[in-house]
Design a protein around this motif. Structure first.
Motif, short mmCIF file in Angstrom:
data_model
loop_
_atom_site.label_atom_id
_atom_site.label_comp_id
_atom_site.label_asym_id
_atom_site.label_seq_id
_atom_site.Cartn_x
_atom_site.Cartn_y
_atom_site.Cartn_z
N PRO A 1 0.80 -1.24 0.00
CA PRO A 1 0.00 0.00 0.00
C PRO A 1 0.83 1.28 0.00
O PRO A 1 0.30 2.36 -0.31
CB PRO A 1 -0.82 -0.11 1.30
CG PRO A 1 -0.90 -1.57 1.57
CD PRO A 1 0.43 -2.11 1.14
N PHE A 2 2.11 1.18 0.32
CA PHE A 2 2.97 2.35 0.40
C PHE A 2 3.75 2.60 -0.90
O PHE A 2 4.50 3.57 -0.99
CB PHE A 2 3.94 2.21 1.57
CG PHE A 2 3.26 2.11 2.89
CD1 PHE A 2 2.97 3.24 3.64
CD2 PHE A 2 2.86 0.86 3.40
CE1 PHE A 2 2.32 3.15 4.85
CE2 PHE A 2 2.21 0.76 4.61
CZ PHE A 2 1.92 1.91 5.34
N LEU A 3 3.57 1.71 -1.87
CA LEU A 3 4.27 1.84 -3.14
C LEU A 3 3.39 2.54 -4.17
O LEU A 3 2.17 2.32 -4.22
CB LEU A 3 4.69 0.47 -3.66
CG LEU A 3 5.63 -0.33 -2.75
CD1 LEU A 3 5.98 -1.67 -3.40
CD2 LEU A 3 6.88 0.46 -2.41
N LYS A 4 4.03 3.34 -5.02
CA LYS A 4 3.32 4.07 -6.06
C LYS A 4 4.06 3.96 -7.38
O LYS A 4 5.27 3.79 -7.41
CB LYS A 4 3.18 5.55 -5.68
CG LYS A 4 2.43 5.80 -4.40
CD LYS A 4 2.43 7.29 -4.05
CE LYS A 4 1.71 7.56 -2.75
NZ LYS A 4 1.75 9.00 -2.39
N SER A 5 3.30 4.05 -8.44
CA SER A 5 3.90 4.04 -9.77
C SER A 5 4.92 5.15 -9.90
O SER A 5 4.69 6.28 -9.47
CB SER A 5 2.80 4.23 -10.82
OG SER A 5 3.35 4.33 -12.12
N GLY A 6 6.09 4.81 -10.46
CA GLY A 6 7.14 5.78 -10.67
C GLY A 6 8.20 5.81 -9.60
O GLY A 6 9.24 6.47 -9.77
N MET A 7 7.98 5.13 -8.49
CA MET A 7 8.99 5.07 -7.45
C MET A 7 10.22 4.30 -7.93
O MET A 7 10.11 3.38 -8.75
CB MET A 7 8.44 4.37 -6.20
CG MET A 7 7.58 5.21 -5.29
SD MET A 7 7.08 4.23 -3.83
CE MET A 7 6.65 5.54 -2.69
N ARG A 8 11.38 4.65 -7.39
CA ARG A 8 12.59 3.84 -7.60
C ARG A 8 12.80 3.01 -6.34
O ARG A 8 12.88 3.57 -5.23
CB ARG A 8 13.81 4.72 -7.88
CG ARG A 8 15.05 3.91 -8.28
CD ARG A 8 16.16 4.81 -8.79
NE ARG A 8 17.22 4.02 -9.40
CZ ARG A 8 18.47 3.96 -8.92
NH1 ARG A 8 18.82 4.64 -7.82
NH2 ARG A 8 19.38 3.22 -9.51
N SER B 1 6.42 -4.64 -10.42
CA SER B 1 5.17 -4.39 -11.13
C SER B 1 4.36 -3.27 -10.48
O SER B 1 3.56 -2.60 -11.15
CB SER B 1 4.33 -5.67 -11.20
OG SER B 1 3.85 -6.03 -9.91
N ARG B 2 4.57 -3.04 -9.18
CA ARG B 2 3.84 -1.99 -8.46
C ARG B 2 4.42 -0.60 -8.70
O ARG B 2 3.70 0.39 -8.54
CB ARG B 2 3.83 -2.29 -6.96
CG ARG B 2 3.05 -3.53 -6.56
CD ARG B 2 1.59 -3.42 -6.96
NE ARG B 2 0.82 -4.59 -6.56
CZ ARG B 2 -0.10 -4.57 -5.60
NH1 ARG B 2 -0.36 -3.43 -4.96
NH2 ARG B 2 -0.78 -5.66 -5.30
N VAL B 3 5.70 -0.53 -9.02
CA VAL B 3 6.32 0.79 -9.17
C VAL B 3 6.63 1.15 -10.62
O VAL B 3 7.15 2.22 -10.89
CB VAL B 3 7.61 0.91 -8.31
CG1 VAL B 3 7.29 0.70 -6.84
CG2 VAL B 3 8.68 -0.05 -8.79
N GLU B 4 6.35 0.24 -11.56
CA GLU B 4 6.53 0.57 -12.98
C GLU B 4 5.83 1.89 -13.30
O GLU B 4 4.74 2.16 -12.78
CB GLU B 4 5.92 -0.54 -13.86
CG GLU B 4 6.73 -1.83 -13.87
CD GLU B 4 7.85 -1.78 -14.90
OE1 GLU B 4 7.97 -0.74 -15.60
OE2 GLU B 4 8.59 -2.75 -15.01
N PRO B 5 6.42 2.76 -14.13
CA PRO B 5 7.67 2.58 -14.87
C PRO B 5 8.93 2.95 -14.09
O PRO B 5 10.00 3.11 -14.67
CB PRO B 5 7.47 3.51 -16.07
CG PRO B 5 6.68 4.65 -15.49
CD PRO B 5 5.74 4.01 -14.50
N HIS C 1 9.97 -4.50 -17.21
CA HIS C 1 10.81 -3.76 -18.15
C HIS C 1 11.83 -2.84 -17.48
O HIS C 1 12.75 -2.39 -18.14
CB HIS C 1 9.92 -2.92 -19.08
CG HIS C 1 8.86 -3.73 -19.77
ND1 HIS C 1 9.15 -4.63 -20.78
CD2 HIS C 1 7.52 -3.79 -19.57
CE1 HIS C 1 8.02 -5.20 -21.18
NE2 HIS C 1 7.02 -4.71 -20.47
N HIS C 2 11.66 -2.58 -16.19
CA HIS C 2 12.56 -1.65 -15.51
C HIS C 2 13.09 -2.30 -14.24
O HIS C 2 13.04 -1.74 -13.15
CB HIS C 2 11.84 -0.34 -15.18
CG HIS C 2 11.30 0.36 -16.39
ND1 HIS C 2 10.04 0.12 -16.89
CD2 HIS C 2 11.87 1.27 -17.23
CE1 HIS C 2 9.84 0.86 -17.96
NE2 HIS C 2 10.93 1.56 -18.20
#
Length: 296
Positions: free
Chosen positions: A60-67, A84-88, A114-115
């Protein structure tokens, strides 16, 4: 007693008590040893782990775009789910073992990610700039480290100002099982002794809140979950995995090297695991502590 004092403890051979004493020169080469090693019985079991289960508290603390950095990623099955949760955004998995990193890379090649990349790495000497990650994750890692607070401080240094860290570790002292089995009791005592000789903390779960506080994290969220094996397939697989580890993994190698078990005793323990796993009412459970905290 300091870890640099002599260590005295009891172990059982064929359930008769023997007593051992170890001195600092023995401890000096036992630090930062992964308790289980990377035998197939270990890696195959770990490859079944999924982010949706083992990292559910962190998702729940992860967002798209995070490294994101996954420390001690093992064969990469959890890392792939996190990715898959932080793509891209980019996900990096690191582990000290070259062989398990190759396994992770092979698994990633079969997945639609992919990343994501995997690297051999040491968390005490990270090859990444400070404040270069939005999230750092570690699953069942801190229990094996001689310096868990130092590792957490490195996690913190790698996080950006609004970054988040998640960690999950077992507490082997919470283990309960049925039916009673003296061979498994002996295994638990041996596992505890071996972990401490290796410089780790087998009951790490109960210490996570303290370690996070000492590392300077704030706003810690503490939850718990259990790992349980209750149906005939699960108990048999769990038992067979630990029977194999008792005889073939780093657990066997180091137990023999330190002189805290004999080959005959390990054979007896393995037989006990297999017998327990085939009992129609077999049950095994232990607790995990889960931490989520912010850098500041």
């Amino acid at each position: 007693m300091s870890r640099y004092d002599a260590l005295s403890f009891e172990c059982r051979e064929d359930f008769r008590i023997r007593r051992f004493q170890y001195w600092p020169h023995v401890m000096s080469f036992c630090h930062e040893i992964y308790q289980h090693g990377h035998h197939a019985s270990v890696v195959n079991n770990h490859a079944k782990r999924k982010a949706e289960v083992e990292a559910a508290f962190f998702l729940p603390f992860l967002k798209s775009g995070m490294r994101l950095l996954d420390v001690g990623c093992g064969p990469g099955s959890i890392t792939i789910g996190l990715s898959s949760r932080v793509e891209p955004g980019e996900t990096v998995g690191i582990d000290a073992s070259e062989s398990v990193i190759e396994t992770a890379r092979s698994l990633a090649n079969t997945q639609p990610v992919h990343h994501l990349r995997f690297e051999v790495g040491n968390i005490y000497e990270p090859q990444f700039p400070a404040e270069s990650f939005d999230a750092v994750f570690a699953h069942q890692v801190l229990q094996h480290l001689n310096r868990p607070v130092d590792a957490l401080r490195q996690f913190r240094s790698l996080l950006r100002s609004d970054g988040v860290v998640g960690a999950r570790d077992v507490d082997w002292g919470s283990t309960t099982f049925y039916p009673e089995n003296q061979g498994m009791r002996r295994f638990l005592a041996l596992y505890d002794q071996l972990a401490r000789l290796n410089g780790g903390e087998p009951n790490a779960g109960r210490f996570l809140p303290l370690w996070f506080d000492q590392a300077g994290f704030v706003g810690a969220r503490v939850t718990t979950s259990t790992g349980s094996y209750t149906d005939p397939i699960a108990t048999r697989e769990w038992a067979d995995s630990f029977a194999d580890r008792t005889l073939q993994s780093n657990i066997a190698e180091k137990s023999l090297e330190y002189g805290i078990a004999t080959r005959a005793e390990l054979e007896t323990i393995a037989e006990s695991w297999r017998a327990w796993g085939r009992h129609p009412n077999a049950f095994f459970c232990f607790s995990h502590t889960e931490m989520v905290a912010s850098k500041r």
